[in-house]
Design a protein around this motif. Structure first.
Motif, PDB file in Angstrom:
ATOM      1  N   SER A 115       0.730  -1.136  -0.002  1.00  0.00           N
ATOM      2  CA  SER A 115       0.186   0.053   0.133  1.00  0.00           C
ATOM      3  C   SER A 115       0.881   1.233  -0.173  1.00  0.00           C
ATOM      4  O   SER A 115       2.128   1.163   0.149  1.00  0.00           O
ATOM      5  CB  SER A 115      -0.656  -0.002   1.292  1.00  0.00           C
ATOM      6  OG  SER A 115      -0.118  -0.086   2.379  1.00  0.00           O
ATOM      7  N   THR A 116       0.250   2.576  -0.330  1.00  0.00           N
ATOM      8  CA  THR A 116       0.940   3.723  -0.211  1.00  0.00           C
ATOM      9  C   THR A 116       0.907   3.847   1.333  1.00  0.00           C
ATOM     10  O   THR A 116      -0.157   3.947   1.711  1.00  0.00           O
ATOM     11  CB  THR A 116       0.323   4.694  -1.087  1.00  0.00           C
ATOM     12  OG1 THR A 116      -1.010   4.728  -0.506  1.00  0.00           O
ATOM     13  CG2 THR A 116       0.567   4.560  -2.401  1.00  0.00           C
ATOM     14  N   TYR A 117       1.764   3.951   1.842  1.00  0.00           N
ATOM     15  CA  TYR A 117       2.003   3.883   3.338  1.00  0.00           C
ATOM     16  C   TYR A 117       2.378   5.189   4.215  1.00  0.00           C
ATOM     17  O   TYR A 117       2.238   5.247   5.370  1.00  0.00           O
ATOM     18  CB  TYR A 117       3.121   2.900   3.590  1.00  0.00           C
ATOM     19  CG  TYR A 117       2.612   1.724   4.586  1.00  0.00           C
ATOM     20  CD1 TYR A 117       1.562   1.058   4.264  1.00  0.00           C
ATOM     21  CD2 TYR A 117       3.120   1.661   5.807  1.00  0.00           C
ATOM     22  CE1 TYR A 117       0.938   0.215   5.261  1.00  0.00           C
ATOM     23  CE2 TYR A 117       2.609   1.038   6.772  1.00  0.00           C
ATOM     24  CZ  TYR A 117       1.619   0.073   6.511  1.00  0.00           C
ATOM     25  OH  TYR A 117       1.202  -0.779   7.360  1.00  0.00           O
ATOM     26  N   ASP A 118       2.734   6.431   3.314  1.00  0.00           N
ATOM     27  CA  ASP A 118       3.181   7.744   4.107  1.00  0.00           C
ATOM     28  C   ASP A 118       2.225   7.839   5.168  1.00  0.00           C
ATOM     29  O   ASP A 118       2.411   8.282   6.297  1.00  0.00           O
ATOM     30  CB  ASP A 118       3.283   8.800   2.843  1.00  0.00           C
ATOM     31  CG  ASP A 118       4.594   8.309   2.292  1.00  0.00           C
ATOM     32  OD1 ASP A 118       5.586   7.685   2.803  1.00  0.00           O
ATOM     33  OD2 ASP A 118       4.802   8.957   1.423  1.00  0.00           O
ATOM     34  N   GLU A 119       0.884   8.245   4.870  1.00  0.00           N
ATOM     35  CA  GLU A 119      -0.256   8.455   5.658  1.00  0.00           C
ATOM     36  C   GLU A 119      -0.575   7.637   6.852  1.00  0.00           C
ATOM     37  O   GLU A 119      -0.553   7.915   7.963  1.00  0.00           O
ATOM     38  CB  GLU A 119      -1.632   8.782   4.786  1.00  0.00           C
ATOM     39  CG  GLU A 119      -2.443   9.313   5.797  1.00  0.00           C
ATOM     40  CD  GLU A 119      -4.150   9.629   4.968  1.00  0.00           C
ATOM     41  OE1 GLU A 119      -5.060   9.370   5.716  1.00  0.00           O
ATOM     42  OE2 GLU A 119      -3.866   9.762   3.723  1.00  0.00           O
ATOM     43  N   ARG A 120      -0.384   6.256   6.567  1.00  0.00           N
ATOM     44  CA  ARG A 120      -0.468   5.273   7.454  1.00  0.00           C
ATOM     45  C   ARG A 120       0.516   5.185   8.592  1.00  0.00           C
ATOM     46  O   ARG A 120       0.375   5.202   9.671  1.00  0.00           O
ATOM     47  CB  ARG A 120      -0.604   4.026   6.953  1.00  0.00           C
ATOM     48  CG  ARG A 120      -2.155   3.913   6.195  1.00  0.00           C
ATOM     49  CD  ARG A 120      -2.141   2.667   5.366  1.00  0.00           C
ATOM     50  NE  ARG A 120      -3.531   2.330   4.856  1.00  0.00           N
ATOM     51  CZ  ARG A 120      -3.714   1.287   4.227  1.00  0.00           C
ATOM     52  NH1 ARG A 120      -2.903   0.196   3.999  1.00  0.00           N
ATOM     53  NH2 ARG A 120      -5.127   1.133   3.568  1.00  0.00           N
ATOM     54  N   ILE A 121       1.716   5.498   7.843  1.00  0.00           N
ATOM     55  CA  ILE A 121       2.896   5.515   8.979  1.00  0.00           C
ATOM     56  C   ILE A 121       2.806   6.929   9.917  1.00  0.00           C
ATOM     57  O   ILE A 121       2.975   6.435  11.077  1.00  0.00           O
ATOM     58  CB  ILE A 121       4.278   5.498   7.977  1.00  0.00           C
ATOM     59  CG1 ILE A 121       4.599   4.294   7.574  1.00  0.00           C
ATOM     60  CG2 ILE A 121       5.310   6.205   9.011  1.00  0.00           C
ATOM     61  CD1 ILE A 121       5.619   4.278   6.470  1.00  0.00           C
TER      62      ILE A 121
END
Length: 142
Positions: A115-121
């Motif tokens: 997944s695109t993870y920046d926001e989740r991180i």
């Protein structure tokens, strides 16, 4: 159609063999089409036929909805326990936390992540999530 007539829904369980494989293929092709990726077939007529019998394209909700739901569960765990180190015996939440750590590790290693993870991180770090439970001595902290 006969599965729906017998069971009243189109949510074929994974253990149903060829039918569940076929249903999964329909959902995958639909998802690819929605994402603008190449799909194996022209789908308009098939989509209409499936939707006419109440076929659900997703039985679990979107990945984002599932992720957000598990994140809320982790926040509740932290509120109760004061940390985000979910023990392995905690079932679904434990599995989800392990998946987050695995995806993060893959991303750090430059490998493809699911997944695109920046926001989740950022969200996970905002509640004090630890990406590793090891203290450097090869012993698990939790």
């Amino acid at each position: 159609k006969s599965f729906k007539a017998k069971h009243g829904h189109c949510n074929v369980p994974k253990k149903a063999g060829k039918l569940s494989d076929w249903v999964e293929t329909q959902r995958t092709q639909y998802r690819l089409l929605q994402e603008g990726k190449p799909s194996n077939s022209t789908y308009d007529e098939r989509i209409q036929k499936l939707e006419s019998i109440g076929f659900q394209w997703s039985v679990r909700g979107s990945n984002e909805e599932v992720w957000e739901s598990m994140f809320e569960e982790l926040k509740s765990f932290k509120a109760k326990h004061g940390h985000c180190n979910v023990p392995k015996k905690a079932g679904k939440l434990s599995d989800w936390v392990e998946t987050q750590r695995t995806q993060y590790r893959l991303l750090q290693e430059g490998k493809p992540s699911n997944s695109t993870y920046d926001e989740r991180i950022q969200k996970l770090e905002s509640i004090g999530f630890q990406w590793s439970l090891y203290d450097g001595s090869n012993e698990e902290v939790w």
